[in-house]
Design a protein around this motif. Structure first.
Motif, PDB file in Angstrom:
ATOM      1  N   LYS A 103       0.832  -1.206   0.000  1.00  0.00           N
ATOM      2  CA  LYS A 103       0.000   0.000   0.000  1.00  0.00           C
ATOM      3  C   LYS A 103       0.863   1.250   0.000  1.00  0.00           C
ATOM      4  O   LYS A 103       0.632   2.190  -0.768  1.00  0.00           O
ATOM      5  CB  LYS A 103      -0.917   0.011   1.233  1.00  0.00           C
ATOM      6  CG  LYS A 103      -2.194  -0.774   1.090  1.00  0.00           C
ATOM      7  CD  LYS A 103      -3.048  -0.547   2.329  1.00  0.00           C
ATOM      8  CE  LYS A 103      -4.340  -1.325   2.263  1.00  0.00           C
ATOM      9  NZ  LYS A 103      -5.171  -1.107   3.457  1.00  0.00           N
ATOM     10  N   GLU A 106       2.833   1.322  -3.484  1.00  0.00           N
ATOM     11  CA  GLU A 106       2.064   1.543  -4.703  1.00  0.00           C
ATOM     12  C   GLU A 106       1.202   2.808  -4.669  1.00  0.00           C
ATOM     13  O   GLU A 106       0.967   3.430  -5.705  1.00  0.00           O
ATOM     14  CB  GLU A 106       1.220   0.315  -5.024  1.00  0.00           C
ATOM     15  CG  GLU A 106       2.078  -0.904  -5.353  1.00  0.00           C
ATOM     16  CD  GLU A 106       1.317  -1.982  -6.099  1.00  0.00           C
ATOM     17  OE1 GLU A 106       0.683  -1.673  -7.130  1.00  0.00           O
ATOM     18  OE2 GLU A 106       1.355  -3.136  -5.641  1.00  0.00           O
ATOM     19  N   THR A 107       0.731   3.208  -3.490  1.00  0.00           N
ATOM     20  CA  THR A 107      -0.016   4.464  -3.439  1.00  0.00           C
ATOM     21  C   THR A 107       0.915   5.652  -3.673  1.00  0.00           C
ATOM     22  O   THR A 107       0.540   6.633  -4.327  1.00  0.00           O
ATOM     23  CB  THR A 107      -0.762   4.646  -2.097  1.00  0.00           C
ATOM     24  OG1 THR A 107       0.146   4.489  -1.009  1.00  0.00           O
ATOM     25  CG2 THR A 107      -1.885   3.640  -1.965  1.00  0.00           C
ATOM     26  N   LYS A 111       0.500   8.112  -7.064  1.00  0.00           N
ATOM     27  CA  LYS A 111       0.394   9.569  -6.940  1.00  0.00           C
ATOM     28  C   LYS A 111       1.434  10.260  -7.824  1.00  0.00           C
ATOM     29  O   LYS A 111       1.148  11.271  -8.465  1.00  0.00           O
ATOM     30  CB  LYS A 111       0.579   9.984  -5.483  1.00  0.00           C
ATOM     31  CG  LYS A 111      -0.612   9.642  -4.596  1.00  0.00           C
ATOM     32  CD  LYS A 111      -0.351  10.014  -3.141  1.00  0.00           C
ATOM     33  CE  LYS A 111      -1.530   9.635  -2.245  1.00  0.00           C
ATOM     34  NZ  LYS A 111      -1.247   9.943  -0.810  1.00  0.00           N
ATOM     35  N   SER A 206      -5.540  12.196  -8.332  1.00  0.00           N
ATOM     36  CA  SER A 206      -4.580  11.581  -7.419  1.00  0.00           C
ATOM     37  C   SER A 206      -5.252  10.861  -6.249  1.00  0.00           C
ATOM     38  O   SER A 206      -4.953   9.695  -5.970  1.00  0.00           O
ATOM     39  CB  SER A 206      -3.612  12.637  -6.886  1.00  0.00           C
ATOM     40  OG  SER A 206      -2.667  12.048  -6.025  1.00  0.00           O
ATOM     41  N   LYS A 207      -6.168  11.535  -5.564  1.00  0.00           N
ATOM     42  CA  LYS A 207      -6.821  10.932  -4.393  1.00  0.00           C
ATOM     43  C   LYS A 207      -7.663   9.728  -4.789  1.00  0.00           C
ATOM     44  O   LYS A 207      -7.646   8.692  -4.107  1.00  0.00           O
ATOM     45  CB  LYS A 207      -7.691  11.978  -3.680  1.00  0.00           C
ATOM     46  CG  LYS A 207      -6.896  13.063  -2.959  1.00  0.00           C
ATOM     47  CD  LYS A 207      -7.826  13.996  -2.210  1.00  0.00           C
ATOM     48  CE  LYS A 207      -7.028  15.064  -1.454  1.00  0.00           C
ATOM     49  NZ  LYS A 207      -7.910  16.011  -0.714  1.00  0.00           N
ATOM     50  N   ALA A 210      -5.340   6.741  -5.675  1.00  0.00           N
ATOM     51  CA  ALA A 210      -4.763   6.120  -4.474  1.00  0.00           C
ATOM     52  C   ALA A 210      -5.821   5.333  -3.714  1.00  0.00           C
ATOM     53  O   ALA A 210      -5.560   4.222  -3.226  1.00  0.00           O
ATOM     54  CB  ALA A 210      -4.144   7.190  -3.576  1.00  0.00           C
ATOM     55  N   LYS A 211      -7.028   5.887  -3.614  1.00  0.00           N
ATOM     56  CA  LYS A 211      -8.110   5.210  -2.906  1.00  0.00           C
ATOM     57  C   LYS A 211      -8.499   3.917  -3.620  1.00  0.00           C
ATOM     58  O   LYS A 211      -8.730   2.882  -2.977  1.00  0.00           O
ATOM     59  CB  LYS A 211      -9.327   6.134  -2.800  1.00  0.00           C
ATOM     60  CG  LYS A 211     -10.480   5.536  -2.008  1.00  0.00           C
ATOM     61  CD  LYS A 211     -11.633   6.532  -1.879  1.00  0.00           C
ATOM     62  CE  LYS A 211     -12.792   5.922  -1.088  1.00  0.00           C
ATOM     63  NZ  LYS A 211     -13.933   6.877  -0.964  1.00  0.00           N
ATOM     64  N   GLU A 214      -5.785   1.314  -2.945  1.00  0.00           N
ATOM     65  CA  GLU A 214      -5.865   0.804  -1.577  1.00  0.00           C
ATOM     66  C   GLU A 214      -7.037  -0.163  -1.437  1.00  0.00           C
ATOM     67  O   GLU A 214      -6.925  -1.205  -0.784  1.00  0.00           O
ATOM     68  CB  GLU A 214      -6.016   1.961  -0.591  1.00  0.00           C
ATOM     69  CG  GLU A 214      -4.748   2.778  -0.388  1.00  0.00           C
ATOM     70  CD  GLU A 214      -4.926   3.873   0.648  1.00  0.00           C
ATOM     71  OE1 GLU A 214      -6.062   4.028   1.155  1.00  0.00           O
ATOM     72  OE2 GLU A 214      -3.948   4.557   0.952  1.00  0.00           O
TER      73      GLU A 214
END
Length: 230
Positions: A103, A106-107, A111, A206-207, A210-211, A214
């Motif tokens: 996590k 990769e997050t 990003k 971006s958010k 990433a979400k 995850e």
């Protein structure tokens, strides 16, 4: 306190033997394996079982097939060799711990990919995603394209250290990943998760990217726990 006793398949036993030879130094990076027929006879296994084992090891990055030459021990990563030498220690790591590291890795990568990925990078990721859909009914083919999807995203971050780190995690989690991708249902779920990750990345959100990533890795943990209970 006690867990279920898992009966190993012939392919699993072949994998264990090859890994043991690698960690013991009897097989070294760059060395060539005997031809398939000869190797099957040496191990006392059928050729289909041997092929299954070799495909799994190739997916894990332990072996590589060179067209027209044969199967060789991978020599592309020192970290891979170190991981094999410490394979007995890897058993101490829980799946959740490995996913936790992935996590973070990769997050952070996705990003950066949102900021740095070129149109060609996005097109490459989309192509790999389409290839994975075409491999839905092939466990081995899908395993390759699944890893290629995550690798393409990390490469789009344009940070070579992240790429090497993902290769290391790939080796550590290879057994978990192969089990997760054992069913068509599991592979369909992965395709859906990848679709959400890709669209968020392509939209430069971006958010959301990433979400989505995850959430995908959380689903991996959930699926593996469900398989363990089954």
């Amino acid at each position: 306190m006690f867990g279920k006793v898992v009966k190993k398949t012939v392919a699993d036993q072949v994998i264990d033997q090859i890994k043991s030879l690698l960690s013991g130094g009897d097989l070294r990076p760059g060395s060539q394996l005997p031809p398939e027929r000869q190797l099957a006879e040496m191990l006392g296994v059928s050729r289909p079982s041997l092929r299954e084992a070799l495909r799994a090891l190739e997916y894990a990055g332990v072996l590589e097939t060179r067209v027209g030459e044969g199967v060789f021990v991978s020599d592309g990563s020192c970290m891979l060799s170190n991981n094999l030498q410490m394979s007995h220690l890897l058993q101490q790591y829980a799946l959740e711990e490995m996913i936790e590291v992935r996590k973070v890795l990769e997050t952070a990568s996705i990003k950066l990919a949102v900021e740095r990925a070129s149109d060609e990078d996005i097109a490459c990721i989309r192509k790999v995603h389409e290839e994975s859909k075409a491999e839905l009914h092939s466990r081995e083919g899908f395993a390759h394209s699944d890893y290629a999807f995550h690798q393409a995203i990390v490469e789009a971050a344009h940070n070579s250290i992240f790429v090497v780190m993902l290769q290391t995690m790939r080796q550590m989690m290879s057994d978990f990943n192969i089990e997760l991708l054992a069913t068509v249902k599991g592979r369909r779920a992965v395709i859906q998760n990848h679709e959400e990750v890709l669209e968020a990345l392509a939209s430069r959100e971006s958010k959301a990217a990433a979400k989505a990533l995850e959430s995908h890795l959380d689903n991996v943990v959930f699926s593996m726990k469900a398989q363990t209970r089954a």
